[in-house]
Design a protein around this motif. Structure first.
Motif, PDB file in Angstrom:
ATOM      1  N   TYR A 146     -20.557 -44.632  44.086  1.00  0.00           N
ATOM      2  CA  TYR A 146     -21.163 -44.605  45.418  1.00  0.00           C
ATOM      3  C   TYR A 146     -21.550 -43.171  45.741  1.00  0.00           C
ATOM      4  CZ  TYR A 146     -21.523 -45.321  50.508  1.00  0.00           C
ATOM      5  OH  TYR A 146     -21.952 -45.372  51.806  1.00  0.00           O
ATOM      6  N   ASP A 147     -22.823 -42.949  46.061  1.00  0.00           N
ATOM      7  CA  ASP A 147     -23.296 -41.586  46.316  1.00  0.00           C
ATOM      8  C   ASP A 147     -23.501 -41.306  47.811  1.00  0.00           C
ATOM      9  OD1 ASP A 147     -25.658 -42.821  47.081  1.00  0.00           O
ATOM     10  OD2 ASP A 147     -26.861 -41.991  45.450  1.00  0.00           O
ATOM     11  N   SER A 148     -22.731 -41.969  48.653  1.00  0.00           N
ATOM     12  CA  SER A 148     -22.801 -41.861  50.118  1.00  0.00           C
ATOM     13  C   SER A 148     -23.902 -42.720  50.727  1.00  0.00           C
ATOM     14  CB  SER A 148     -22.981 -40.418  50.593  1.00  0.00           C
ATOM     15  OG  SER A 148     -21.919 -39.628  50.159  1.00  0.00           O
ATOM     16  N   LYS A 149     -24.746 -43.307  49.899  1.00  0.00           N
ATOM     17  CA  LYS A 149     -25.759 -44.217  50.432  1.00  0.00           C
ATOM     18  C   LYS A 149     -25.934 -45.447  49.540  1.00  0.00           C
ATOM     19  CE  LYS A 149     -29.942 -44.738  52.771  1.00  0.00           C
ATOM     20  NZ  LYS A 149     -30.815 -44.309  53.741  1.00  0.00           N
ATOM     21  N   PHE A 150     -26.049 -45.231  48.231  1.00  0.00           N
ATOM     22  CA  PHE A 150     -26.314 -46.325  47.296  1.00  0.00           C
ATOM     23  C   PHE A 150     -25.216 -46.381  46.232  1.00  0.00           C
ATOM     24  CE2 PHE A 150     -30.570 -44.694  48.606  1.00  0.00           C
ATOM     25  CZ  PHE A 150     -30.909 -45.757  49.421  1.00  0.00           C
ATOM     26  N   ILE A 151     -25.159 -47.530  45.529  1.00  0.00           N
ATOM     27  CA  ILE A 151     -24.229 -47.649  44.410  1.00  0.00           C
ATOM     28  C   ILE A 151     -25.020 -47.833  43.122  1.00  0.00           C
ATOM     29  CG2 ILE A 151     -22.293 -48.518  45.762  1.00  0.00           C
ATOM     30  CD1 ILE A 151     -22.878 -51.328  44.645  1.00  0.00           C
ATOM     31  N   SER A 152     -24.392 -47.437  42.026  1.00  0.00           N
ATOM     32  CA  SER A 152     -24.952 -47.643  40.703  1.00  0.00           C
ATOM     33  C   SER A 152     -23.795 -47.903  39.745  1.00  0.00           C
ATOM     34  CB  SER A 152     -25.767 -46.428  40.254  1.00  0.00           C
ATOM     35  OG  SER A 152     -24.962 -45.277  40.235  1.00  0.00           O
TER      36      SER A 152
ATOM     37  N   PHE B  11     -26.470 -54.711  47.688  1.00  0.00           N
ATOM     38  CA  PHE B  11     -25.910 -53.584  48.434  1.00  0.00           C
ATOM     39  C   PHE B  11     -26.985 -52.538  48.695  1.00  0.00           C
ATOM     40  CE2 PHE B  11     -23.940 -49.453  48.912  1.00  0.00           C
ATOM     41  CZ  PHE B  11     -22.888 -49.702  49.785  1.00  0.00           C
ATOM     42  N   ASN B  12     -27.706 -52.158  47.649  1.00  0.00           N
ATOM     43  CA  ASN B  12     -28.729 -51.126  47.800  1.00  0.00           C
ATOM     44  C   ASN B  12     -29.901 -51.600  48.650  1.00  0.00           C
ATOM     45  OD1 ASN B  12     -27.182 -49.335  46.351  1.00  0.00           O
ATOM     46  ND2 ASN B  12     -28.225 -49.711  44.416  1.00  0.00           N
TER      47      ASN B  12
ATOM     48  N   SER C  47     -10.673 -45.871  51.598  1.00  0.00           N
ATOM     49  CA  SER C  47     -12.049 -45.981  51.106  1.00  0.00           C
ATOM     50  C   SER C  47     -12.277 -45.116  49.872  1.00  0.00           C
ATOM     51  CB  SER C  47     -13.030 -45.571  52.202  1.00  0.00           C
ATOM     52  OG  SER C  47     -12.939 -46.453  53.287  1.00  0.00           O
ATOM     53  N   SER C  48     -13.058 -45.655  48.956  1.00  0.00           N
ATOM     54  CA  SER C  48     -13.522 -44.961  47.749  1.00  0.00           C
ATOM     55  C   SER C  48     -12.412 -44.528  46.795  1.00  0.00           C
ATOM     56  CB  SER C  48     -14.366 -43.732  48.125  1.00  0.00           C
ATOM     57  OG  SER C  48     -15.457 -44.125  48.908  1.00  0.00           O
ATOM     58  N   ARG C  49     -11.224 -45.084  46.936  1.00  0.00           N
ATOM     59  CA  ARG C  49     -10.111 -44.704  46.073  1.00  0.00           C
ATOM     60  C   ARG C  49     -10.209 -45.440  44.740  1.00  0.00           C
ATOM     61  NH1 ARG C  49      -4.337 -44.690  48.776  1.00  0.00           N
ATOM     62  NH2 ARG C  49      -4.785 -46.885  48.995  1.00  0.00           N
ATOM     63  N   THR C  50     -10.136 -44.704  43.658  1.00  0.00           N
ATOM     64  CA  THR C  50     -10.178 -45.304  42.325  1.00  0.00           C
ATOM     65  C   THR C  50      -8.817 -45.920  41.988  1.00  0.00           C
ATOM     66  OG1 THR C  50      -9.453 -43.303  41.197  1.00  0.00           O
ATOM     67  CG2 THR C  50     -11.853 -43.567  41.541  1.00  0.00           C
ATOM     68  N   THR C  51      -8.779 -46.639  40.893  1.00  0.00           N
ATOM     69  CA  THR C  51      -7.533 -47.235  40.442  1.00  0.00           C
ATOM     70  C   THR C  51      -6.510 -46.148  40.112  1.00  0.00           C
ATOM     71  OG1 THR C  51      -8.764 -49.133  39.607  1.00  0.00           O
ATOM     72  CG2 THR C  51      -6.542 -48.831  38.763  1.00  0.00           C
ATOM     73  N   GLN C  52      -6.943 -45.086  39.459  1.00  0.00           N
ATOM     74  CA  GLN C  52      -6.028 -43.987  39.124  1.00  0.00           C
ATOM     75  C   GLN C  52      -5.512 -43.314  40.390  1.00  0.00           C
ATOM     76  OE1 GLN C  52      -4.737 -42.836  35.984  1.00  0.00           O
ATOM     77  NE2 GLN C  52      -3.394 -41.944  37.535  1.00  0.00           N
ATOM     78  N   GLN C  53      -6.360 -43.064  41.364  1.00  0.00           N
ATOM     79  CA  GLN C  53      -5.924 -42.449  42.620  1.00  0.00           C
ATOM     80  C   GLN C  53      -4.937 -43.345  43.355  1.00  0.00           C
ATOM     81  OE1 GLN C  53      -9.843 -41.954  44.256  1.00  0.00           O
ATOM     82  NE2 GLN C  53      -9.991 -39.813  43.636  1.00  0.00           N
ATOM     83  N   SER C  54      -5.162 -44.631  43.307  1.00  0.00           N
ATOM     84  CA  SER C  54      -4.251 -45.577  43.961  1.00  0.00           C
ATOM     85  C   SER C  54      -2.892 -45.585  43.274  1.00  0.00           C
ATOM     86  CB  SER C  54      -4.844 -46.988  43.943  1.00  0.00           C
ATOM     87  OG  SER C  54      -6.016 -47.027  44.718  1.00  0.00           O
ATOM     88  N   TYR C  55      -2.898 -45.538  41.952  1.00  0.00           N
ATOM     89  CA  TYR C  55      -1.645 -45.505  41.197  1.00  0.00           C
ATOM     90  C   TYR C  55      -0.879 -44.220  41.496  1.00  0.00           C
ATOM     91  CZ  TYR C  55       1.533 -45.373  37.184  1.00  0.00           C
ATOM     92  OH  TYR C  55       2.634 -45.270  36.375  1.00  0.00           O
ATOM     93  N   THR C  56      -1.580 -43.112  41.552  1.00  0.00           N
ATOM     94  CA  THR C  56      -0.937 -41.837  41.890  1.00  0.00           C
ATOM     95  C   THR C  56      -0.314 -41.906  43.278  1.00  0.00           C
ATOM     96  OG1 THR C  56      -2.465 -40.613  40.472  1.00  0.00           O
ATOM     97  CG2 THR C  56      -1.337 -39.353  42.205  1.00  0.00           C
ATOM     98  N   TRP C  57      -1.048 -42.460  44.237  1.00  0.00           N
ATOM     99  CA  TRP C  57      -0.527 -42.605  45.600  1.00  0.00           C
ATOM    100  C   TRP C  57       0.705 -43.510  45.603  1.00  0.00           C
ATOM    101  CZ3 TRP C  57       0.604 -46.566  48.848  1.00  0.00           C
ATOM    102  CH2 TRP C  57       0.884 -46.229  50.169  1.00  0.00           C
TER     103      TRP C  57
ATOM    104  N   LEU D 257      -7.910 -53.660  43.044  1.00  0.00           N
ATOM    105  CA  LEU D 257      -8.625 -52.425  42.753  1.00  0.00           C
ATOM    106  C   LEU D 257      -9.613 -52.651  41.613  1.00  0.00           C
ATOM    107  CD1 LEU D 257      -5.478 -50.127  42.686  1.00  0.00           C
ATOM    108  CD2 LEU D 257      -7.213 -50.167  44.493  1.00  0.00           C
ATOM    109  N   GLY D 258     -10.546 -51.739  41.478  1.00  0.00           N
ATOM    110  CA  GLY D 258     -11.462 -51.767  40.341  1.00  0.00           C
ATOM    111  C   GLY D 258     -12.916 -51.550  40.710  1.00  0.00           C
ATOM    112  N   THR D 259     -13.341 -51.999  41.879  1.00  0.00           N
ATOM    113  CA  THR D 259     -14.763 -51.876  42.197  1.00  0.00           C
ATOM    114  C   THR D 259     -15.192 -50.415  42.315  1.00  0.00           C
ATOM    115  OG1 THR D 259     -14.371 -52.176  44.570  1.00  0.00           O
ATOM    116  CG2 THR D 259     -14.940 -54.131  43.313  1.00  0.00           C
ATOM    117  N   CYS D 260     -14.311 -49.557  42.789  1.00  0.00           N
ATOM    118  CA  CYS D 260     -14.665 -48.134  42.906  1.00  0.00           C
ATOM    119  C   CYS D 260     -14.643 -47.432  41.556  1.00  0.00           C
ATOM    120  CB  CYS D 260     -13.729 -47.419  43.886  1.00  0.00           C
ATOM    121  SG  CYS D 260     -14.011 -47.885  45.603  1.00  0.00           S
ATOM    122  N   ASP D 261     -14.211 -48.134  40.522  1.00  0.00           N
ATOM    123  CA  ASP D 261     -14.273 -47.608  39.161  1.00  0.00           C
ATOM    124  C   ASP D 261     -15.510 -48.137  38.430  1.00  0.00           C
ATOM    125  OD1 ASP D 261     -11.467 -46.331  38.883  1.00  0.00           O
ATOM    126  OD2 ASP D 261     -11.051 -48.347  39.618  1.00  0.00           O
TER     127      ASP D 261
END
Length: 178
Positions: free
Chosen positions: A93-99, A142-143, A54-64, A85-89
């Motif tokens: 997400y601020d733990s409740k809403f997205i922007s 979503f919001n 959850s909440s992993r960015t594209t860069q974090q996924s590549y590092t993993w 990947l890409g939506t988390c970039d």
């Protein structure tokens, strides 16, 4: 096709697969992968490996991926990596809403990381890679679902998000075609 016909079609049994599996299908994604994983029912679908976080960015996924692929290939054999990947970039997400992400040049940043993944996987010639397009999604919906007081206030952000998803998907189609 009507919804009833679509449901009937989806209930039909898949034809048997003939041949030997040469690559293990693996989906590298973030939380949206859990929703698909929960729908797995057939023996063929059970062969898919899900590398979700959850909440992993594209860069974090590549590092993993760089840190873990050798061990994973040793364990499961050569793989066909499906990168979703890409939506988390694109959104925050601020733990409740997205922007909408305020990151400058986010599409280019994601595309550059996709290209780095392609180059990295070349050192594993027995593996293949496919980038999956990002489905359209809605900041407003979503919001609203999360009970935001004024979800329609995200209307301009949603318009930009739609453009960003389309542009990124165009880049994905290009990368997959090369």
């Amino acid at each position: 096709m009507s919804e009833r016909k679509l449901k009937k079609y989806l209930k039909r049994a898949l034809p048997p697969i003939i041949g030997n599996k040469t690559l293990t299908p693996v989906v590298l994604t973030h939380s949206k992968g859990f929703g698909l994983w929960d729908q797995v029912t057939t023996q063929v679908e059970l062969e898919i490996r899900w590398w979700c976080k959850s909440s992993r960015t594209t860069q974090q996924s590549y590092t993993w991926l760089k840190q873990n692929i050798a061990q994973q290939i040793e364990r499961i054999g050569n793989l066909h990596l499906y990168v979703w990947l890409g939506t988390c970039d694109l959104t925050i997400y601020d733990s409740k809403f997205i922007s909408l992400s305020t990151e400058q040049n986010i599409i280019q940043q994601i595309t550059d990381i996709y290209q780095e993944i392609v180059e990295f996987l070349k050192s594993y010639p027995g593996c293949k890679i496919t980038f999956l397009e990002i489905p359209p999604y809605s900041i407003i919906d979503f919001n609203s679902y999360k009970k935001h007081d004024n979800p329609s206030s995200f209307k301009n952000q949603e318009k930009q998000l739609i453009k960003n998803v389309q542009e990124l998907n165009n880049n994905i189609r290009y990368i997959n075609s090369t």
